[in-house]
Design a protein around this motif. Structure first.
Motif, mmCIF file in Angstrom:
data_model
loop_
_atom_site.group_PDB
_atom_site.id
_atom_site.type_symbol
_atom_site.label_atom_id
_atom_site.label_comp_id
_atom_site.label_asym_id
_atom_site.label_seq_id
_atom_site.Cartn_x
_atom_site.Cartn_y
_atom_site.Cartn_z
ATOM 1 N N GLU A 98 0.653 -1.285 0.165
ATOM 2 C CA GLU A 98 0.053 0.305 0.411
ATOM 3 C C GLU A 98 0.952 1.430 0.339
ATOM 4 O OE1 GLU A 98 -2.164 -1.263 3.079
ATOM 5 O OE2 GLU A 98 -4.380 -1.916 2.441
ATOM 6 N N ARG A 150 2.383 1.869 -3.700
ATOM 7 C CA ARG A 150 1.304 2.381 -4.213
ATOM 8 C C ARG A 150 1.240 4.420 -3.776
ATOM 9 N NH1 ARG A 150 -4.654 0.592 -4.370
ATOM 10 N NH2 ARG A 150 -4.595 2.059 -6.217
ATOM 11 N N GLU A 151 1.155 3.995 -2.650
ATOM 12 C CA GLU A 151 0.752 6.056 -2.295
ATOM 13 C C GLU A 151 1.408 6.730 -3.093
ATOM 14 O OE1 GLU A 151 0.428 5.651 1.654
ATOM 15 O OE2 GLU A 151 -1.205 4.800 1.600
ATOM 16 N N LEU A 175 3.635 6.102 -6.283
ATOM 17 C CA LEU A 175 3.379 6.047 -7.508
ATOM 18 C C LEU A 175 3.978 7.681 -8.315
ATOM 19 C CD1 LEU A 175 2.197 2.767 -8.472
ATOM 20 C CD2 LEU A 175 4.553 3.166 -8.638
ATOM 21 N N LYS A 185 1.595 10.235 -10.278
ATOM 22 C CA LYS A 185 0.522 10.054 -10.662
ATOM 23 C C LYS A 185 0.005 10.318 -11.352
ATOM 24 C CE LYS A 185 -0.398 10.952 -6.520
ATOM 25 N NZ LYS A 185 -0.294 9.645 -5.185
ATOM 26 N N PRO A 224 -0.424 8.128 -14.954
ATOM 27 C CA PRO A 224 -0.395 6.550 -15.241
ATOM 28 C C PRO A 224 0.391 6.414 -16.506
ATOM 29 C CG PRO A 224 -2.462 7.827 -15.700
ATOM 30 C CD PRO A 224 -1.661 8.951 -14.694
ATOM 31 N N VAL A 273 3.305 3.231 -15.237
ATOM 32 C CA VAL A 273 2.650 3.836 -13.605
ATOM 33 C C VAL A 273 1.107 2.899 -13.498
ATOM 34 C CG1 VAL A 273 2.175 5.664 -11.962
ATOM 35 C CG2 VAL A 273 3.727 6.191 -13.276
ATOM 36 N N LYS A 274 0.674 2.805 -14.458
ATOM 37 C CA LYS A 274 -0.892 1.877 -14.694
ATOM 38 C C LYS A 274 -0.637 0.993 -14.274
ATOM 39 C CE LYS A 274 -4.342 1.682 -17.586
ATOM 40 N NZ LYS A 274 -5.509 1.730 -18.801
ATOM 41 N N GLN A 315 1.713 -0.351 -13.163
ATOM 42 C CA GLN A 315 2.885 -1.489 -11.458
ATOM 43 C C GLN A 315 1.326 -0.818 -10.480
ATOM 44 O OE1 GLN A 315 5.435 1.838 -10.860
ATOM 45 N NE2 GLN A 315 6.704 0.298 -9.927
ATOM 46 N N ASP A 316 0.765 0.035 -11.436
ATOM 47 C CA ASP A 316 -0.079 0.412 -9.753
ATOM 48 C C ASP A 316 -2.016 -0.911 -9.774
ATOM 49 O OD1 ASP A 316 -1.612 2.161 -7.916
ATOM 50 O OD2 ASP A 316 -3.651 2.219 -9.927
ATOM 51 N N GLN A 317 -1.880 -1.383 -11.179
ATOM 52 C CA GLN A 317 -2.231 -2.457 -11.020
ATOM 53 C C GLN A 317 -2.095 -3.861 -10.338
ATOM 54 O OE1 GLN A 317 -6.164 -2.570 -12.042
ATOM 55 N NE2 GLN A 317 -5.648 -4.243 -11.769
ATOM 56 N N ARG A 353 -2.211 -3.404 -6.727
ATOM 57 C CA ARG A 353 -3.363 -3.271 -5.981
ATOM 58 C C ARG A 353 -3.902 -4.682 -6.186
ATOM 59 N NH1 ARG A 353 -7.125 -0.967 -10.008
ATOM 60 N NH2 ARG A 353 -5.760 0.689 -9.596
#
Length: 163
Positions: free
Chosen positions: A60, A63-64, A66, A68, A70, A134-135, A137-139, A142
């Motif tokens: 988490e 994620r925070e 990363l 902004k 994407p 980033v998109k 990576q965020d997925q 998550r």
């Protein structure tokens, strides 16, 4: 309208007009047997919960932090080598939990879920490492959060009788 749409509409219409079952009627499916004892307090399973919870918090945090945008290139995750080793150790513990329950003759779903999580952790880790934007990576992060959360919840949830 396609046949699928007509069939779906008919199903919805029938479901909305069907009468409800009487309140005092017994359920149609009764699960036989008793719930197995909880393993959450046993050292092996408590260790799995502890590690999975700590790793979830770490992901988490990733994620925070990363960027902004994407579309930007995936950011290197600080301490990823150590994180990878901890995920691999957790995966091994989950498999050990599976084997332990299997040796006990457990018939509930927990042993199978632990095996599945053990196999999914390396896949989610690979997705994190292979992310290019980033998109993605965020997925991947998550997905790892959800898996680690499941790892905690399947052990701490009250046991259910075998289906």
């Amino acid at each position: 309208m396609s046949c699928d749409a007509v069939a779906f509409s008919a199903m919805l219409w029938l479901a909305s007009t069907a009468s409800a079952a009487p309140v005092d009627q017994a359920p149609a499916i009764v699960q036989p047997g008793q719930a197995p004892p909880s393993v959450a307090g046993e050292p092996l399973f408590a260790e799995i919960v502890k590690r999975a919870g700590a790793l979830k918090t770490r992901v988490e945090g990733y994620r925070e932090a990363l960027p902004k945008d994407p579309a930007a290139a995936a950011a290197p995750l600080p301490g990823f080598a150590a994180f990878k080793a901890e995920i691999e150790a957790l995966s091994a513990l989950d498999m050990k939990g599976h084997v332990t329950l299997k040796q006990r003759g457990a018939v509930d779903d927990l042993k199978c879920i632990l095996r599945g999580i053990s196999q999914d952790l390396p896949e989610k880790l690979t997705a994190m490492a292979d992310a290019k934007t980033v998109k993605t990576q965020d997925q991947a992060l998550r997905d790892m959060v959800y898996l680690l959360n499941d790892n905690v919840e399947v052990i701490t949830a009250p046991p259910q009788p075998a289906a």
